[in-house]
Design a protein around this motif. Structure first.
Motif, PDB file in Angstrom:
ATOM      1  N   CYS A 104      -4.910   2.891   5.429  1.00  0.00           N
ATOM      2  CA  CYS A 104      -3.606   2.635   4.799  1.00  0.00           C
ATOM      3  C   CYS A 104      -2.899   1.471   5.499  1.00  0.00           C
ATOM      4  O   CYS A 104      -2.711   1.500   6.716  1.00  0.00           O
ATOM      5  CB  CYS A 104      -2.759   3.905   4.896  1.00  0.00           C
ATOM      6  SG  CYS A 104      -1.056   3.667   4.389  1.00  0.00           S
ATOM      7  N   ASN A 106       0.125   0.663   5.577  1.00  0.00           N
ATOM      8  CA  ASN A 106       1.432   1.018   6.130  1.00  0.00           C
ATOM      9  C   ASN A 106       1.322   1.634   7.509  1.00  0.00           C
ATOM     10  O   ASN A 106       1.929   1.172   8.453  1.00  0.00           O
ATOM     11  CB  ASN A 106       2.133   2.032   5.223  1.00  0.00           C
ATOM     12  CG  ASN A 106       2.731   1.369   4.020  1.00  0.00           C
ATOM     13  OD1 ASN A 106       3.454   0.378   4.136  1.00  0.00           O
ATOM     14  ND2 ASN A 106       2.412   1.889   2.851  1.00  0.00           N
ATOM     15  N   CYS A 107       0.535   2.703   7.602  1.00  0.00           N
ATOM     16  CA  CYS A 107       0.505   3.452   8.853  1.00  0.00           C
ATOM     17  C   CYS A 107      -0.687   3.058   9.731  1.00  0.00           C
ATOM     18  O   CYS A 107      -0.651   3.291  10.936  1.00  0.00           O
ATOM     19  CB  CYS A 107       0.485   4.943   8.574  1.00  0.00           C
ATOM     20  SG  CYS A 107      -0.911   5.493   7.580  1.00  0.00           S
ATOM     21  N   CYS A 138      -1.894   5.625   1.828  1.00  0.00           N
ATOM     22  CA  CYS A 138      -2.341   7.004   2.014  1.00  0.00           C
ATOM     23  C   CYS A 138      -1.306   7.912   1.362  1.00  0.00           C
ATOM     24  O   CYS A 138      -0.171   7.497   1.123  1.00  0.00           O
ATOM     25  CB  CYS A 138      -2.508   7.336   3.505  1.00  0.00           C
ATOM     26  SG  CYS A 138      -0.980   7.537   4.437  1.00  0.00           S
ATOM     27  N   CYS A 141       2.042   8.440   3.554  1.00  0.00           N
ATOM     28  CA  CYS A 141       3.052   7.383   3.405  1.00  0.00           C
ATOM     29  C   CYS A 141       3.672   7.445   2.012  1.00  0.00           C
ATOM     30  O   CYS A 141       4.891   7.346   1.848  1.00  0.00           O
ATOM     31  CB  CYS A 141       2.429   6.002   3.617  1.00  0.00           C
ATOM     32  SG  CYS A 141       2.024   5.653   5.334  1.00  0.00           S
ATOM     33  N   ARG A 215       4.653   9.210  13.948  1.00  0.00           N
ATOM     34  CA  ARG A 215       3.239   9.411  13.636  1.00  0.00           C
ATOM     35  C   ARG A 215       2.339   8.655  14.617  1.00  0.00           C
ATOM     36  O   ARG A 215       1.274   9.136  14.983  1.00  0.00           O
ATOM     37  CB  ARG A 215       2.965   9.015  12.181  1.00  0.00           C
ATOM     38  CG  ARG A 215       3.566  10.030  11.203  1.00  0.00           C
ATOM     39  CD  ARG A 215       3.661   9.493   9.796  1.00  0.00           C
ATOM     40  NE  ARG A 215       2.367   9.249   9.191  1.00  0.00           N
ATOM     41  CZ  ARG A 215       2.180   8.442   8.145  1.00  0.00           C
ATOM     42  NH1 ARG A 215       3.215   7.791   7.613  1.00  0.00           N
ATOM     43  NH2 ARG A 215       1.001   8.274   7.637  1.00  0.00           N
TER      44      ARG A 215
HETATM   45 ZN   LIG Z   1      -0.242   5.557   5.418  1.00  0.00          ZN
END
Ligand SMILES: [Zn+2]
Length: 282
Positions: A104, A106-107, A138, A141, A215
């Motif tokens: 992902c 983002n994360c 994901c 997120c 996270r």
């Molecule tokens: Zn994510």
């Protein structure tokens, strides 16, 4: 987190391809005709989207305001499982060097297993399969993002196609290295002064709403263990200063590949430059 390459073909053609791929069912034989009748409205909204996309002013777009039944028909166009969408995912996640991004963006923790709709599909059903509005993500997120995307006229989330992520470091970590081998890491954001405040505000809100700092902290084990194994493999062969130099060099290379503020690199560098941490290898 890293910028992504956006879809460059005709987005409305993609919308039409999705509709074409739908099968007419006995239960709802007129579905495709109904969605086809919305095409003029959808096409004109797509052209508004394109114009605002070029200027990175997506927050100025007003929803077409489809009726409840039109909205329900449009929303049915999207499914993560259909082949047209799968192909789009493959296209958007293939890098210039033909590698596939599976994590992902983002994360950079979890696997990509959904598409996030930047302009939420509940408010903008016309963009439910607009490829410029779809971000590989994901489900964690995606779930945190939910349907709120603006506060007043300000965007709450980064657009990884359009918002140029700063090269300067804005993600930092504070370590607590305890003698009994316990390590805790608290990530935080800081603008050391050179990042434009408008983009930094979006970064702060993006990280906060997706719970990224928390996270990262919860996921340090793999990085810590792997680094410890690396150092232990070299400790009898190289002086610790050399090992540290090599780890920093490797982490900086990872930043180029995974983003200037790649949390794992920031954590690794923080560890090998921490005096308390290095003491355990003596
Ligand atoms: Zn994510």
């Amino acid at each position: 987190m890293k910028n992504l390459r956006h879809y460059t073909d005709d987005a409305f053609e993609f919308h039409k391809d999705v509709l074409k791929s739908k099968k007419t069912t006995i239960a709802d034989p007129t579905y495709k005709d109904r969605v086809k009748r919305l095409e003029n409205a959808v096409q004109s909204q797509f052209s508004v989207y394109d114009n605002n996309f070029v200027q990175n002013t997506l927050e100025d777009i007003e929803s077409h305001g489809h009726t409840a039944s039109e909205k329900s028909d449009l929303l049915k166009l999207y499914s993560y499982k259909i082949s047209v969408i799968k192909k789009l995912k493959a296209k958007l996640t293939t890098t210039a060097t033909n590698r596939i991004i599976s994590t992902c963006p983002n994360c950079t923790i979890s696997e990509i297993n959904s598409f996030d709709h930047y302009l939420p599909k509940e408010e903008f059903p016309e963009f439910v399969v607009n490829p410029k509005n779809l971000f590989p993500s994901c489900t964690t997120c995606n779930g945190y993002k939910s349907t709120t995307w603006l506060k007043g006229d300000k965007r709450l989330f980064l657009n990884l196609y359009l918002d140029h992520l700063p090269e300067e470091q804005y993600l930092f970590v504070k370590l607590k290295v305890e003698t009994d081998s316990v390590i805790t890491a608290k990530f935080y954001l800081q603008n050391t002064g050179t990042i434009a405040s408008d983009i930094f505000e979006i970064i702060e809100s993006h990280y906060e709403r997706l719970r990224l700092l928390q996270r990262f902290s919860e996921n340090i084990n793999e990085v810590v263990t792997s680094l410890e194994n690396t150092i232990n493999s070299f400790i009898d062969k190289l002086p610790i200063a050399k090992i540290r130099e090599a780890v920093i060099e490797k982490s900086n290379k990872d930043k180029l590949a995974f983003g200037h503020n790649y949390w794992k690199s920031i954590l690794e560098i923080a560890l090998v430059t921490d005096v308390e941490y290095l003491k355990r290898f003596n």
